[in-house]
Design a protein around this motif. Structure first.
Motif, short mmCIF file in Angstrom:
data_model
loop_
_atom_site.label_atom_id
_atom_site.label_comp_id
_atom_site.label_asym_id
_atom_site.label_seq_id
_atom_site.Cartn_x
_atom_site.Cartn_y
_atom_site.Cartn_z
N GLN A 129 66.37 -4.86 -51.68
CA GLN A 129 67.38 -4.56 -52.70
C GLN A 129 68.71 -4.15 -52.06
O GLN A 129 69.78 -4.46 -52.59
N ALA A 130 68.64 -3.46 -50.92
CA ALA A 130 69.87 -3.10 -50.23
C ALA A 130 70.61 -4.36 -49.77
O ALA A 130 71.84 -4.44 -49.84
N LEU A 131 69.87 -5.36 -49.29
CA LEU A 131 70.49 -6.61 -48.87
C LEU A 131 71.16 -7.30 -50.05
O LEU A 131 72.29 -7.82 -49.92
N ARG A 132 70.51 -7.30 -51.19
CA ARG A 132 71.13 -7.89 -52.39
C ARG A 132 72.45 -7.18 -52.73
O ARG A 132 73.45 -7.82 -53.05
N ARG A 133 72.42 -5.86 -52.66
CA ARG A 133 73.64 -5.10 -53.00
C ARG A 133 74.76 -5.37 -51.99
O ARG A 133 75.93 -5.48 -52.35
N LEU A 134 74.40 -5.49 -50.72
CA LEU A 134 75.41 -5.75 -49.69
C LEU A 134 76.06 -7.11 -49.91
O LEU A 134 77.29 -7.25 -49.81
N VAL A 135 75.27 -8.12 -50.21
CA VAL A 135 75.82 -9.46 -50.45
C VAL A 135 76.70 -9.44 -51.69
O VAL A 135 77.80 -10.01 -51.71
N ALA A 136 76.25 -8.73 -52.72
CA ALA A 136 77.06 -8.61 -53.93
C ALA A 136 78.37 -7.89 -53.65
O ALA A 136 79.39 -8.13 -54.31
N GLY A 137 78.36 -7.01 -52.63
CA GLY A 137 79.56 -6.25 -52.28
C GLY A 137 80.47 -6.95 -51.29
O GLY A 137 81.48 -6.38 -50.88
N GLY A 138 80.10 -8.16 -50.88
CA GLY A 138 80.99 -8.93 -50.01
C GLY A 138 80.42 -9.34 -48.67
O GLY A 138 81.08 -10.07 -47.91
N ALA A 139 79.22 -8.89 -48.31
CA ALA A 139 78.63 -9.28 -47.03
C ALA A 139 78.34 -10.78 -47.01
O ALA A 139 77.84 -11.33 -47.99
N GLN A 140 78.64 -11.43 -45.88
CA GLN A 140 78.40 -12.86 -45.73
C GLN A 140 77.32 -13.05 -44.66
O GLN A 140 77.57 -12.84 -43.48
N LEU A 141 76.13 -13.42 -45.09
CA LEU A 141 75.00 -13.58 -44.18
C LEU A 141 75.17 -14.83 -43.32
O LEU A 141 75.45 -15.92 -43.84
N ARG A 142 75.01 -14.66 -42.02
CA ARG A 142 75.11 -15.78 -41.10
C ARG A 142 74.06 -15.62 -39.99
O ARG A 142 73.99 -14.58 -39.34
N PRO A 143 73.26 -16.66 -39.73
CA PRO A 143 72.34 -16.58 -38.58
C PRO A 143 73.11 -16.76 -37.29
O PRO A 143 74.16 -17.43 -37.25
N PHE A 144 72.62 -16.16 -36.22
CA PHE A 144 73.20 -16.44 -34.91
C PHE A 144 72.93 -17.91 -34.58
O PHE A 144 71.84 -18.43 -34.84
N PRO A 145 73.89 -18.60 -33.99
CA PRO A 145 73.68 -20.01 -33.61
C PRO A 145 72.52 -20.15 -32.63
O PRO A 145 72.23 -19.23 -31.85
N GLN A 146 71.88 -21.31 -32.65
CA GLN A 146 70.74 -21.55 -31.79
C GLN A 146 71.09 -21.42 -30.32
O GLN A 146 70.31 -20.89 -29.52
N ASP A 147 72.28 -21.88 -29.92
CA ASP A 147 72.64 -21.80 -28.50
C ASP A 147 72.82 -20.36 -28.04
O ASP A 147 72.53 -20.01 -26.89
N VAL A 148 73.27 -19.48 -28.96
CA VAL A 148 73.37 -18.06 -28.63
C VAL A 148 71.99 -17.47 -28.43
O VAL A 148 71.74 -16.72 -27.47
N MET A 149 71.06 -17.80 -29.32
CA MET A 149 69.70 -17.28 -29.20
C MET A 149 69.04 -17.75 -27.89
O MET A 149 68.43 -16.96 -27.17
N GLU A 150 69.18 -19.04 -27.57
CA GLU A 150 68.56 -19.58 -26.37
C GLU A 150 69.16 -18.96 -25.11
O GLU A 150 68.43 -18.59 -24.17
N ALA A 151 70.47 -18.84 -25.09
CA ALA A 151 71.12 -18.26 -23.92
C ALA A 151 70.79 -16.78 -23.78
O ALA A 151 70.62 -16.27 -22.66
N ALA A 152 70.67 -16.09 -24.91
CA ALA A 152 70.32 -14.67 -24.87
C ALA A 152 68.90 -14.48 -24.33
O ALA A 152 68.64 -13.53 -23.57
N LEU A 153 68.00 -15.36 -24.70
CA LEU A 153 66.63 -15.27 -24.18
C LEU A 153 66.63 -15.45 -22.66
O LEU A 153 65.95 -14.71 -21.94
N LYS A 154 67.39 -16.43 -22.18
CA LYS A 154 67.47 -16.62 -20.73
C LYS A 154 68.06 -15.39 -20.05
O LYS A 154 67.56 -14.94 -19.01
N ASN A 155 69.14 -14.85 -20.63
CA ASN A 155 69.76 -13.65 -20.05
C ASN A 155 68.77 -12.48 -20.02
O ASN A 155 68.73 -11.70 -19.06
#
Length: 379
Positions: free
Chosen positions: A302-328
């Motif tokens: 419910q907090a996530l719903r309220r945040l999105v209603a209040g202007g939060a824009q949900l975005r996943p981290f890009p795949q290349d960021v995730m892969e590079a972070a795992l290597k790091n």
């Protein structure tokens, strides 16, 4: 801010049942031996007054409420003979000095993440969460049935500490950003409020990790001293109002896939406790720990719903960021393992357990969850 609600409230009947169960052994002994047993019971249930320092501000009702709940349970189970006074950070122990204060006996107990001790020994971080480590369910299984408790007992004993699991936040969010991260290049020079090993992993991308206390994050983002900040997740993030100054809400927080918290004890004080009190503390910590996880799982949607209603824009981290972070992350672990034998031993145990857990999760948990998530999306 006062707490929103009492935590783990108990009915009088429930309290009576708990006291009767926890004191059954002592009562039985008294019945068998008659009047002579009374002094033995008093000796085995001494009156104690302890202090517990929390790493969390009182406004974080789930986290600060955990030690408050433990204090109530212990007092109830001992008929008030064992009292634990809960103190917030700075009363008088600062959060960053919590583990040192417990080890020194400045306070008898603490509640917070093991990452508070990683500056002295990075092995501590493995007890809470590391990038691409265990999720909350895997962490609980590793600790309770996979050998982690025994491994960490040896590590923490060297620091004069004993601990019990005291809750888990579950997988955390990736944080609040003033602009969207679309590629690895967007991380260059980013002033990001993040600590622990997550900060070390992201620093390899050119991120500038910043240490900013939770209550100061909003002002730092608003004044542009920070470009981004991670905190915990929707329920706690909402209280800071971060969506008003940094609307991009990235996910997941791959550096904390399931952050386990602990109750910390001065080792000598713990050893001096009667076995009955140790047992009560174990039971209370287990109950409170389960409650922390349940509250986050119940309140975050419910907090996530309220945040999105209040202007939060949900975005996943890009795949290349995730892969590079795992290597790091793997590079960071290799560097630490080469320098620290305890880290190498515990990390290898965690990695082996994590791989086995995901073998099982892939077969049953992931298949089921994936189906239900798709079914939900279809309505």
């Amino acid at each position: 801010m006062p707490l929103d609600e009492p935590h783990l409230a108990r009915s009088p009947a429930a309290g009576t049942r708990r006291r009767s169960v926890l004191t059954a052994g002592l009562g039985a002994a008294a019945a068998l031996t008659g009047p002579l047993a009374a002094p033995a019971r008093a000796e085995s249930a001494p009156e104690l007054r302890w202090r517990l320092s929390s790493a969390y501000a009182k406004t974080l009702d789930i986290l600060y409420g955990a030690p408050e709940a433990l204090s109530r349970i212990v007092a109830e189970a001992t008929d008030g003979r064992f009292q634990i006074q809960v103190q917030g950070p700075g009363e008088p122990v600062p959060a960053e000095g919590l583990l040192d204060a417990v080890a020194a006996g400045t306070v008898e107990m603490g509640h917070g993440p093991a990452t508070l001790g990683m500056a002295k020994d990075p092995t501590f971080a493995l007890a809470t969460a590391v990038p691409f480590g265990l999720n909350a369910r895997g962490a609980a299984a590793w600790w309770q049935a996979g050998g982690a408790a025994e491994l960490f007992a040896e590590v923490f004993a060297k620091a004069g500490l004993v601990c019990l699991p005291g809750g888990n936040t579950g997988a955390q969010m990736g944080g609040w950003f003033r602009r969207e991260i679309k590629s690895l290049s967007d991380l260059q020079g980013l002033k990001f409020r993040i600590g622990g090993m997550g900060g070390q992993v992201l620093a390899k991308f050119g991120v500038q990790p910043q240490a900013v206390p939770g209550p100061e994050i909003y002002a730092a983002l608003e004044s542009k001293k920070l470009d981004a900040a991670e905190w915990i997740g929707p329920y706690d993030d909402e209280r800071l109002g971060l969506q008003k100054v940094a609307p991009i809400y990235h996910y997941p927080g791959f550096w904390e896939g399931g952050a386990m918290l602990h109750f910390w004890f001065n080792a000598e004080k713990w050893k001096a406790l009667p076995k009955s009190y140790q047992g009560i503390l174990r039971a209370a910590a287990a109950e409170v720990g389960a409650d922390v996880q349940a509250k986050y799982d119940a309140r975050n949607p419910q907090a996530l719903r309220r945040l999105v209603a209040g202007g939060a824009q949900l975005r996943p981290f890009p795949q290349d960021v995730m892969e590079a972070a795992l290597k790091n992350a793997n590079d960071v672990y290799a560097e630490m393992a080469a320098k620290n034998a305890d880290f190498r031993r515990v990390y290898e145990a965690m990695r082996t357990f994590r791989n086995e857990e995901y073998l099982w999760f892939q077969v049953a948990e992931y298949t089921y969850d994936n189906f239900m998530i798709r079914a939900r999306a279809r309505g």
